[in-house]
Design a protein around this motif. Sequence first.
Motif, PDB file in Angstrom:
ATOM      1  N   ALA A 480      42.581  42.096  20.538  1.00  0.00           N
ATOM      2  CA  ALA A 480      43.311  40.825  20.588  1.00  0.00           C
ATOM      3  C   ALA A 480      43.459  40.164  19.231  1.00  0.00           C
ATOM      4  O   ALA A 480      44.435  39.437  18.984  1.00  0.00           O
ATOM      5  N   GLY A 481      42.519  40.395  18.302  1.00  0.00           N
ATOM      6  CA  GLY A 481      42.582  39.757  16.996  1.00  0.00           C
ATOM      7  C   GLY A 481      43.846  40.083  16.226  1.00  0.00           C
ATOM      8  O   GLY A 481      44.299  39.288  15.387  1.00  0.00           O
ATOM      9  N   LEU A 482      44.455  41.249  16.507  1.00  0.00           N
ATOM     10  CA  LEU A 482      45.677  41.628  15.793  1.00  0.00           C
ATOM     11  C   LEU A 482      46.868  40.769  16.203  1.00  0.00           C
ATOM     12  O   LEU A 482      47.910  40.785  15.534  1.00  0.00           O
ATOM     13  N   THR A 483      46.712  39.991  17.277  1.00  0.00           N
ATOM     14  CA  THR A 483      47.783  39.085  17.706  1.00  0.00           C
ATOM     15  C   THR A 483      48.116  38.081  16.614  1.00  0.00           C
ATOM     16  O   THR A 483      49.239  37.557  16.552  1.00  0.00           O
ATOM     17  N   ASN A 484      47.169  37.830  15.722  1.00  0.00           N
ATOM     18  CA  ASN A 484      47.389  36.879  14.634  1.00  0.00           C
ATOM     19  C   ASN A 484      48.465  37.319  13.653  1.00  0.00           C
ATOM     20  O   ASN A 484      48.831  36.558  12.744  1.00  0.00           O
ATOM     21  N   CYS A 485      49.002  38.505  13.844  1.00  0.00           N
ATOM     22  CA  CYS A 485      50.089  38.960  12.970  1.00  0.00           C
ATOM     23  C   CYS A 485      51.302  38.045  13.073  1.00  0.00           C
ATOM     24  O   CYS A 485      52.183  38.073  12.193  1.00  0.00           O
ATOM     25  N   VAL A 486      51.362  37.217  14.116  1.00  0.00           N
ATOM     26  CA  VAL A 486      52.495  36.291  14.250  1.00  0.00           C
ATOM     27  C   VAL A 486      52.541  35.286  13.107  1.00  0.00           C
ATOM     28  O   VAL A 486      53.578  34.651  12.883  1.00  0.00           O
ATOM     29  N   PHE A 487      51.433  35.125  12.373  1.00  0.00           N
ATOM     30  CA  PHE A 487      51.386  34.154  11.281  1.00  0.00           C
ATOM     31  C   PHE A 487      51.636  34.795   9.922  1.00  0.00           C
ATOM     32  O   PHE A 487      51.700  34.098   8.906  1.00  0.00           O
ATOM     33  N   LEU A 488      51.769  36.121   9.876  1.00  0.00           N
ATOM     34  CA  LEU A 488      52.028  36.803   8.604  1.00  0.00           C
ATOM     35  C   LEU A 488      53.408  36.450   8.077  1.00  0.00           C
ATOM     36  O   LEU A 488      54.347  36.232   8.854  1.00  0.00           O
ATOM     37  N   PRO A 489      53.570  36.399   6.753  1.00  0.00           N
ATOM     38  CA  PRO A 489      54.910  36.176   6.191  1.00  0.00           C
ATOM     39  C   PRO A 489      55.759  37.430   6.388  1.00  0.00           C
ATOM     40  O   PRO A 489      55.234  38.535   6.568  1.00  0.00           O
ATOM     41  N   PRO A 490      57.074  37.294   6.385  1.00  0.00           N
ATOM     42  CA  PRO A 490      57.950  38.466   6.524  1.00  0.00           C
ATOM     43  C   PRO A 490      57.647  39.520   5.470  1.00  0.00           C
ATOM     44  O   PRO A 490      57.275  39.199   4.342  1.00  0.00           O
ATOM     45  N   ASN A 491      57.797  40.777   5.844  1.00  0.00           N
ATOM     46  CA  ASN A 491      57.575  41.946   4.980  1.00  0.00           C
ATOM     47  C   ASN A 491      56.100  42.207   4.673  1.00  0.00           C
ATOM     48  O   ASN A 491      55.781  43.089   3.864  1.00  0.00           O
ATOM     49  N   ALA A 492      55.200  41.445   5.296  1.00  0.00           N
ATOM     50  CA  ALA A 492      53.783  41.767   5.181  1.00  0.00           C
ATOM     51  C   ALA A 492      53.525  43.059   5.962  1.00  0.00           C
ATOM     52  O   ALA A 492      54.411  43.552   6.666  1.00  0.00           O
ATOM     53  N   THR A 493      52.309  43.590   5.839  1.00  0.00           N
ATOM     54  CA  THR A 493      51.981  44.850   6.502  1.00  0.00           C
ATOM     55  C   THR A 493      50.830  44.655   7.483  1.00  0.00           C
ATOM     56  O   THR A 493      49.822  44.031   7.152  1.00  0.00           O
ATOM     57  N   LEU A 494      50.998  45.202   8.677  1.00  0.00           N
ATOM     58  CA  LEU A 494      49.929  45.237   9.677  1.00  0.00           C
ATOM     59  C   LEU A 494      49.460  46.677   9.816  1.00  0.00           C
ATOM     60  O   LEU A 494      50.272  47.584  10.043  1.00  0.00           O
ATOM     61  N   ILE A 495      48.148  46.886   9.646  1.00  0.00           N
ATOM     62  CA  ILE A 495      47.562  48.224   9.808  1.00  0.00           C
ATOM     63  C   ILE A 495      46.657  48.189  11.030  1.00  0.00           C
ATOM     64  O   ILE A 495      45.683  47.432  11.073  1.00  0.00           O
ATOM     65  N   GLN A 496      46.972  49.000  12.026  1.00  0.00           N
ATOM     66  CA  GLN A 496      46.172  49.065  13.248  1.00  0.00           C
ATOM     67  C   GLN A 496      45.365  50.365  13.269  1.00  0.00           C
ATOM     68  O   GLN A 496      45.930  51.455  13.139  1.00  0.00           O
ATOM     69  N   ILE A 497      44.062  50.231  13.409  1.00  0.00           N
ATOM     70  CA  ILE A 497      43.190  51.391  13.532  1.00  0.00           C
ATOM     71  C   ILE A 497      43.006  51.662  15.018  1.00  0.00           C
ATOM     72  O   ILE A 497      42.553  50.787  15.766  1.00  0.00           O
ATOM     73  N   VAL A 498      43.386  52.856  15.451  1.00  0.00           N
ATOM     74  CA  VAL A 498      43.364  53.208  16.873  1.00  0.00           C
ATOM     75  C   VAL A 498      42.088  53.980  17.190  1.00  0.00           C
ATOM     76  O   VAL A 498      41.823  55.024  16.584  1.00  0.00           O
ATOM     77  N   PRO A 499      41.271  53.499  18.135  1.00  0.00           N
ATOM     78  CA  PRO A 499      40.037  54.200  18.508  1.00  0.00           C
ATOM     79  C   PRO A 499      40.333  55.569  19.112  1.00  0.00           C
ATOM     80  O   PRO A 499      41.465  55.861  19.518  1.00  0.00           O
ATOM     81  N   TRP A 500      39.307  56.394  19.201  1.00  0.00           N
ATOM     82  CA  TRP A 500      39.455  57.716  19.818  1.00  0.00           C
ATOM     83  C   TRP A 500      39.717  57.548  21.323  1.00  0.00           C
ATOM     84  O   TRP A 500      39.210  56.639  21.961  1.00  0.00           O
ATOM     85  N   GLY A 501      40.546  58.454  21.869  1.00  0.00           N
ATOM     86  CA  GLY A 501      40.771  58.450  23.306  1.00  0.00           C
ATOM     87  C   GLY A 501      42.232  58.520  23.716  1.00  0.00           C
ATOM     88  O   GLY A 501      42.565  58.191  24.858  1.00  0.00           O
TER      89      GLY A 501
END
Length: 589
Positions: A480-501
């Motif tokens: 859920a913490g990645l939801t904060n990407c809504v506050f990033l400025p345009p052209n910023a980068t979001l990196i999501q680390i995906v767990p095993w499974g």
Amino acid sequence: MGDKSKLVRNLRVESQRFRLLVIVIGCFLVTLTFIVVSKPEAILFTSSSTKLSLDESLPDFTDTETITHQDPSEDSEAGIEVDESKPKWSSNEAEQKIEDVPKHKLTLPTVSNYTIKDSDQEEKTFESDQPGAKREAEEKSDQCNDPGSCVGKEKHKVTLPTVSNYTINDSDQVELTETKQPESEIELGTNPNQREEATESRQPGMKLEMKQLCDFSDFRSNICEMDGDIRIQPKSSSILFMESSNSQRDELWKIKPYPRKGDEFCLSHVTELTVKSSKEAPQCTKYHNVPALVFSISGYTGNLFHDFTDVMVPLFTTANQFNGEVQFLLTDMHPWWVIKYEKVLQKLSNYPVIDFNKDDQVHCFKHAVVGLRAYKEFTIDSSKSPNGYSMIDFNRFMRRAFSLEREATTVVGEVPNKKPRLLIISRKRTRAFTNLNEIAAMAEDLGYEVVINEADVGSDISKFAEIVNSCDVMMGVHGAGLTNCVFLPPNATLIQIVPWGGLDWIARLDFGDPANAMGIRYSQYSITVDESTLLEQYPRDHEIFTNPFAFHKRGFDFIRKTFMDQQNVKLDVRRFRSVLLEALDHLHS
């Protein structure tokens, strides 16, 4: 004797001449009578000063053009009232030249202030002076006797408003009148199965059938929308749509205004409302001059992701079109939730929220919406949303709601000694980084200024929004913490680390696609078996490593419990280094 014979011959000649004259005159009269009977227009429409006569009650239409009628039934279908007492002419007869064009006007209903909604719930505003707002009805005669009046065989066109296959949503029935009402709004049925087509020709003053009060066709949310005399009585959990005494409408709907359709566990916590048509209702105790929007903040709210995917995004989509002139009525209201998102609510509505469950008034509105428009997870479908709203609009709206300053990312090297900022979303209980310090050290070696913070339920969302907006790159394990990407400025980068499974699909659905839709760069890093703490619980040859998709058959609850709640991440910093370098490269341009 000779004179007498000559006289007789003369009389006979004169008699023959008289009979011949009578025959000629008779033929002329017969011919003239036939012409008059068979072609009255040849006499009646020879004058250039003659005017086409239409119903004088029709309002003025700015784009007036000459029209040639082929069939009176076509005029009726187009909404034009034809005077049956006036002469008509058919397509196989000569088209008459009308020289004084300004005198021949056709007045049609003006639709510039009406809002029309198509079958995909997309609202389109039509204006009378725009080509996109009109349908061209073309009529052409089969022949033309006067070449001067048919140069180039040009078609005579008339532009008509495109409303023929739509139904109008207002009070019981709505009348199209001559005068334009700035505040009036035509709402068209959004569900093809529920849309009722008008069976009679549209003429000024005639009444059109309405769509149903509610639309339950969407896979994610139910929604009711109505115009007219609407009375909301929270005490009885009812919304009444008042009908006239001669109305045949008889509707009753049960709706839980939370966009998680089909999730029985979630909706078990949501108050059910009754929406129905009625000829009797309690007297109004409070009148409102703005529309009502009724929705629930129960369900899964309290989880940051669900706060946004179930409420914030749908609320923006549904309410922003009113420009603050809308009254919120919240069912299942939690005061702490309202306080947390107070800035968002105040940005969307100019009025204090009404606690639906604790209110004892009878509220009267002229327009009401029950439920929120929702699409896929954490995403807006701009092809269906009001005014074509998109996630870019939502990202901009959230930054303005919290008065965030940065509208762009840092360009590396543009400001001396200013490093790009990397925010690492940390977690303490599940899906936590077990080597957080090692990750931070590697990022600093690459030239980042590292910020570590955790977004939990108790976080001050305003302060956390400022932290996120100050960063150029944000990374974290799926959660859920990645939801904060809504506050990033345009052209910023979001990196999501995906767990095993085998969770790549859900990671992209929940955050990857929404981030791209907001204009944010997105990178997805899936960990290997060696980076998962599941090795501490299962042997390497266990099926959880050899065939993790086999566990997906047991349902999402099992997936969450096994691969999310019981797994942490030990990131391979050497392998992950290239991901941070790629994000850094984007900041150089």
